[in-house]
Design a protein around this motif. Structure first.
Motif: not given
Length: 138
Positions: A43-52, A21-33
């Protein structure tokens, strides 16, 4: 794994995909963890804020700080932490940024010294300068 939504993806294998919940929703068909076999895969994390908000235009140091904060949020949601990291993979758009990355990473990781690979890639998705993925103990 308090505070997140863990959904078994395969009851036979015991794999659990973790929504963070502390991260923006994944932008594709995957889970953050994902958690399985006592390990946590981030998963590979990018410089995207929690609000996207995508920080592609931000300074390299800002991008690194946000990316590492995202890795930490995913680790915590999966019941792990920086101190349980086993391996970290770092993708940089320009290897010239390695010294700055290493300086910020060392402060973030503290006494933890997981194995690490730093891979120069050229352009990254959305014009980002850094992406980080990790494996840790659960």
């Amino acid at each position: 794994m308090a505070g997140e939504s863990a959904v078994p993806s395969n009851r036979m294998s015991g794999a659990v995909h973790v929504a963070v919940p502390a991260l923006a929703r994944p932008g594709g068909h995957y889970s953050h963890a994902a958690v399985g076999g006592g390990l946590v895969f981030i998963a590979g994390q990018l410089p995207i804020t929690p609000d996207g908000e995508r920080l592609a235009e931000a300074a390299f140091e800002v991008q690194v700080a946000q990316t590492l904060a995202n890795v930490q949020a995913a680790l915590l949601a999966a019941g792990s932490g920086i101190d349980k990291l086993l391996q970290v993979r770092v993708y940089l758009d320009d290897i010239a940024n390695w010294p700055a990355f290493d300086r910020i990473y060392a402060q973030w990781a503290g006494p933890s010294r997981p194995t690490r690979a730093v891979v120069p890639t050229g352009p990254l998705h959305f014009g980002f300068k850094v992406e980080v993925e990790a494996i840790a103990l659960g």
